[in-house]
Write a protein that holds these residues in place. Sequence first.
Motif, short mmCIF file in Angstrom:
data_model
loop_
_atom_site.label_atom_id
_atom_site.label_comp_id
_atom_site.label_asym_id
_atom_site.label_seq_id
_atom_site.Cartn_x
_atom_site.Cartn_y
_atom_site.Cartn_z
N GLN A 58 38.65 29.66 36.76
CA GLN A 58 38.35 28.24 36.71
C GLN A 58 38.67 27.62 38.06
O GLN A 58 39.79 27.70 38.54
CB GLN A 58 39.17 27.57 35.62
N LEU A 59 37.67 27.02 38.68
CA LEU A 59 37.87 26.39 39.97
C LEU A 59 38.32 24.94 39.79
O LEU A 59 38.03 24.32 38.75
CB LEU A 59 36.59 26.46 40.79
N PRO A 60 39.00 24.40 40.78
CA PRO A 60 39.44 23.00 40.67
C PRO A 60 38.24 22.06 40.50
O PRO A 60 37.19 22.26 41.10
CB PRO A 60 40.13 22.73 42.01
N GLY A 61 38.42 21.08 39.65
CA GLY A 61 37.38 20.06 39.47
C GLY A 61 36.29 20.41 38.48
O GLY A 61 35.38 19.62 38.27
N VAL A 62 36.34 21.59 37.87
CA VAL A 62 35.31 21.97 36.91
C VAL A 62 35.45 21.11 35.66
O VAL A 62 36.56 20.77 35.25
CB VAL A 62 35.36 23.47 36.59
N SER A 63 34.33 20.76 35.07
CA SER A 63 34.37 19.89 33.89
C SER A 63 34.82 20.67 32.66
O SER A 63 34.57 21.88 32.54
CB SER A 63 32.99 19.28 33.63
N PRO A 64 35.47 20.00 31.73
CA PRO A 64 35.89 20.65 30.48
C PRO A 64 34.72 21.23 29.70
O PRO A 64 34.88 22.23 29.00
CB PRO A 64 36.57 19.53 29.70
N ASP A 65 33.53 20.65 29.84
CA ASP A 65 32.35 21.17 29.15
C ASP A 65 31.98 22.56 29.66
O ASP A 65 31.58 23.43 28.89
CB ASP A 65 31.15 20.22 29.33
N VAL A 66 32.10 22.77 30.96
CA VAL A 66 31.80 24.08 31.55
C VAL A 66 32.82 25.11 31.07
O VAL A 66 32.46 26.23 30.71
CB VAL A 66 31.75 24.00 33.09
N VAL A 67 34.08 24.72 31.05
CA VAL A 67 35.13 25.62 30.57
C VAL A 67 34.86 26.02 29.12
O VAL A 67 34.93 27.20 28.75
CB VAL A 67 36.54 24.98 30.72
N ALA A 68 34.53 25.04 28.29
CA ALA A 68 34.24 25.31 26.88
C ALA A 68 33.04 26.24 26.74
O ALA A 68 33.04 27.15 25.90
CB ALA A 68 34.00 24.00 26.13
N ARG A 69 32.02 26.04 27.56
CA ARG A 69 30.82 26.89 27.50
C ARG A 69 31.15 28.33 27.88
O ARG A 69 30.71 29.27 27.21
CB ARG A 69 29.73 26.33 28.43
N VAL A 70 31.94 28.52 28.92
CA VAL A 70 32.33 29.88 29.32
C VAL A 70 33.15 30.53 28.22
O VAL A 70 32.95 31.71 27.90
CB VAL A 70 33.09 29.87 30.67
N GLU A 71 34.06 29.78 27.60
CA GLU A 71 34.86 30.33 26.50
C GLU A 71 33.96 30.75 25.34
O GLU A 71 34.17 31.82 24.76
CB GLU A 71 35.89 29.31 26.04
N GLN A 72 32.96 29.94 25.00
CA GLN A 72 32.01 30.30 23.94
C GLN A 72 31.24 31.56 24.32
O GLN A 72 31.02 32.45 23.49
CB GLN A 72 31.02 29.15 23.68
N ASN A 73 30.81 31.63 25.56
CA ASN A 73 30.04 32.78 26.03
C ASN A 73 30.88 34.06 26.03
O ASN A 73 30.37 35.14 25.73
CB ASN A 73 29.46 32.51 27.42
N LEU A 74 32.16 33.94 26.37
CA LEU A 74 33.04 35.10 26.31
C LEU A 74 33.18 35.59 24.87
O LEU A 74 33.21 36.79 24.62
CB LEU A 74 34.42 34.78 26.90
N ALA A 75 33.22 34.66 23.92
CA ALA A 75 33.27 35.05 22.51
C ALA A 75 32.00 35.79 22.11
O ALA A 75 32.04 36.75 21.34
CB ALA A 75 33.47 33.82 21.63
N VAL A 76 30.86 35.38 22.65
CA VAL A 76 29.59 36.08 22.39
C VAL A 76 29.66 37.50 22.95
O VAL A 76 29.22 38.45 22.29
CB VAL A 76 28.40 35.30 23.01
N LEU A 77 30.22 37.66 24.14
CA LEU A 77 30.35 38.99 24.74
C LEU A 77 31.24 39.89 23.88
O LEU A 77 30.92 41.05 23.64
CB LEU A 77 30.90 38.87 26.16
N VAL A 78 32.35 39.34 23.39
CA VAL A 78 33.25 40.10 22.53
C VAL A 78 32.53 40.49 21.24
O VAL A 78 32.63 41.63 20.78
CB VAL A 78 34.54 39.31 22.24
N GLU A 79 31.78 39.57 20.67
CA GLU A 79 31.04 39.87 19.44
C GLU A 79 30.00 40.94 19.69
O GLU A 79 29.81 41.84 18.87
CB GLU A 79 30.39 38.60 18.89
N ARG A 80 29.32 40.88 20.81
CA ARG A 80 28.33 41.92 21.14
C ARG A 80 29.01 43.28 21.25
O ARG A 80 28.49 44.29 20.80
CB ARG A 80 27.60 41.58 22.42
N ASN A 81 30.20 43.30 21.85
CA ASN A 81 30.96 44.54 21.94
C ASN A 81 31.32 45.03 20.54
O ASN A 81 31.21 46.22 20.25
CB ASN A 81 32.23 44.32 22.77
N ASN A 82 31.76 44.14 19.68
CA ASN A 82 32.13 44.52 18.31
C ASN A 82 30.93 45.09 17.55
O ASN A 82 31.08 46.05 16.80
CB ASN A 82 32.69 43.32 17.56
#
Length: 132
Positions: free
Chosen positions: A34-58
């Motif tokens: 996470q870079l300085p100044g990034v919006s909370p919406d971008v952080v939330a989107r990356v977190e959701q996308n990481l969950a998708v990656l984990v689910e794909r692995n599962n």
Amino acid sequence: RFGGAPEQRSCALAAATVVGGILCRAAGGYLIEQLPGVSPDVVARVEQNLAVLVERNNQSGGDGDGDGDGTTTTTSEEDNNNSNNKIPTNLLLQGVTPLEMAEIILDGLDMQPLQQIEPQLKCDCTEDRLVR
């Protein structure tokens, strides 16, 4: 400046290897910081996308490292023998490319790869130089 104020940033890190005998069957990883100044919406989107990656692995037969955070590090012989379910190596073994992983993690964030190169073996070695 060396020794300046420490910085702490949220990040997601995954790295693993799969070794069969003396050969590395798969090795890979990613670091999302996470870079300085990034919006909370971008952080939330990356977190959701990481969950998708984990689910794909599962879905492809792995379950990460069991702690639900999507991170894994393989360090021991026992881990190497059982690491075909680890992120990201399980995905690599299933044929998912690093670019596809990046596309999943950064989905919806207008990712544009800057360069893609194909690894090539280039060696000017000779038997004489090898034996020296």
